[in-house]
Motif scaffolding. Structure first.
Motif, PDB file in Angstrom:
ATOM      1  N   CYS A 145     -69.058-118.936 -20.480  1.00 22.09           N
ATOM      2  CA  CYS A 145     -67.650-118.638 -20.217  1.00 22.09           C
ATOM      3  C   CYS A 145     -67.132-119.531 -19.082  1.00 22.09           C
ATOM      4  N   TYR A 181     -64.789-119.174 -16.936  1.00 19.22           N
ATOM      5  CA  TYR A 181     -64.486-118.498 -15.672  1.00 19.22           C
ATOM      6  C   TYR A 181     -65.759-118.136 -14.922  1.00 19.22           C
ATOM      7  N   CYS A 193     -64.329-113.516 -11.532  1.00 19.85           N
ATOM      8  CA  CYS A 193     -65.184-113.207 -12.698  1.00 19.85           C
ATOM      9  C   CYS A 193     -66.021-111.984 -12.377  1.00 19.85           C
ATOM     10  N   CYS A 237     -61.428-109.981 -14.970  1.00 18.52           N
ATOM     11  CA  CYS A 237     -61.847-110.818 -16.101  1.00 18.52           C
ATOM     12  C   CYS A 237     -60.637-111.611 -16.589  1.00 18.52           C
ATOM     13  N   ALA A 284     -60.498-114.086 -18.420  1.00 14.35           N
ATOM     14  CA  ALA A 284     -60.652-114.576 -19.800  1.00 14.35           C
ATOM     15  C   ALA A 284     -59.885-113.717 -20.802  1.00 14.35           C
ATOM     16  N   ARG A 285     -59.710-112.453 -20.507  1.00 11.18           N
ATOM     17  CA  ARG A 285     -59.030-111.577 -21.468  1.00 11.18           C
ATOM     18  C   ARG A 285     -57.631-112.085 -21.804  1.00 11.18           C
ATOM     19  N   HIS A 290     -60.048-117.645 -24.095  1.00 12.84           N
ATOM     20  CA  HIS A 290     -61.084-116.783 -24.675  1.00 12.84           C
ATOM     21  C   HIS A 290     -61.395-117.121 -26.130  1.00 12.84           C
ATOM     22  N   LEU A 349     -64.948-116.579 -27.110  1.00 11.46           N
ATOM     23  CA  LEU A 349     -65.587-115.384 -26.552  1.00 11.46           C
ATOM     24  C   LEU A 349     -65.637-114.216 -27.538  1.00 11.46           C
ATOM     25  N   ALA A 358     -67.422-112.027 -22.348  1.00 10.96           N
ATOM     26  CA  ALA A 358     -68.329-113.170 -22.489  1.00 10.96           C
ATOM     27  C   ALA A 358     -69.247-112.997 -23.688  1.00 10.96           C
TER      28      ALA A 358
END
Length: 331
Positions: free
Chosen positions: A119, A121, A129, A138, A140-141, A145, A148, A159
């Motif tokens: 990932c 991040y 992270c 997070c 990435a959400r 992503h 992911l 992740a």
């Protein structure tokens, strides 16, 4: 420059004792993931325990027909071993689908299991992270992503676990052998990695000071066929967008045994139990395989940019199972 200690363990017991006395210790095998993360500042161990001299570099035939694979066996050696190629092709194919030849010559069985997420991040210490620093969030959400998770993720982490080998081991019902301060224990390969829940910093069920010593494969039954297939952004040296490891036994056109695992979809290799329930005792047809894949992927919760993984996983699974059924029919 962050200083760290270094010891070369002369025995498994010495390695475990050194780790038990230093909570921020890390075992060093091939170092293909750990050293990279140290360079990025993601991993900052105070002590490296070199386990490369331990007697864990053998592939052993077991009396019941299974295999024991030492944690220090190199990925290239394992992929090329005749018992693996002949009886467990899904494992050989998974290893050959991962990394480059140079990395496979260095990476170890134990290290492959313990590699951490790719990932963006997690690997960038300028970004928050939860996996690297619990409680920071997070990003990435709502951010990048595409690569992911679509299964088993939580608000704390989306992740994915990057190992190709681990997907094959989950499908093969392998067991991971550990040696720690409290002695030895075994864990099913399919349960070795965790879903993130509210503790995404914990990738596996491994305890403090525990060392992976070997992986054991059960006997390959007569008529068992297996295969690994991986979809990625480029033809080689890329992590899986989605991968499938499958083991199938078909007799008289009916599925007598099926094991299916997905990679690239979750925080751990995803053993497809719902799909397997559909497959057992059903006709070995593409219709059955599609129904099984749909049953498993009904639980998917894709984010904004990774919904394509669901039909991709379905198509890969159906294709791999159909190929194995065809092979069984011709054998």
């Amino acid at each position: 420059m962050k200083p760290f200690g270094y010891v070369r363990a002369a025995s498994i017991g010495e390695a475990v004792r050194a780790a038990a006395g230093q909570p921020e210790a890390r075992f060093l095998g091939g170092g293909t993931n750990l050293v990279d993360l140290m360079k990025l500042g993601v991993e900052t161990p105070r002590l490296l325990i070199d386990v490369t001299r331990l007697p864990l570099d053998r592939i052993e035939e077991l009396p019941d027909g299974g295999l024991r694979i030492g944690a220090m066996v190199r990925n290239s050696e394992l992929a090329a071993a005749a018992p693996v190629r002949d009886r467990y092709p899904v494992l050989s194919q998974a290893l050959l689908a991962g990394a480059s030849g140079q990395l496979r010559n260095t990476a170890t069985t134990g290290g492959n299991l313990l590699q951490r997420t790719r990932c963006l991040y997690f690997q960038d210490t300028s970004k928050p992270c939860n996996k690297r620093e619990p409680g920071t969030g997070c990003p990435a959400r709502d951010g990048a992503h595409r690569d992911l998770a679509v299964l088993g993720h939580s608000e704390h982490c989306v992740a994915t676990q990057p190992s190709d080998m681990a997907v094959a081991l989950a499908a093969l019902d392998a067991t991971v052998h550990l040696h720690g301060p409290d002695g030895e224990r075994t864990v099913a390969a399919a349960e070795f990695h965790r879903l993130p829940g509210d503790k995404p910093e914990r990738d596996t069920v491994i305890g403090a000071g525990e060392l992976v010593t070997s992986v054991q494969l059960p006997p390959a039954g007569p008529g068992m066929c297996s295969r690994y297939r991986k979809a990625r952004d480029r033809a080689s040296f890329a992590f899986a967008l989605v991968s499938v490891g499958a083991v199938l036994e078909v007799r008289d056109g009916v599925v007598r045994h099926a094991a299916l695992a997905f990679g690239g979809l979750a925080h751990r290799p995803w053993r497809a139990r719902a799909a397997e329930e559909v497959l057992y005792g059903a006709p070995a047809t593409e219709e059955t395989f599609a129904r099984a894949a749909d049953a498993e992927l009904a639980a998917a919760r894709p984010l904004r940019d990774n919904g394509f993984k669901v039909p991709l996983a379905r198509n890969l699974a159906v294709g791999v199972l159909a190929d194995l059924a065809d092979r069984a029919a011709r054998s």
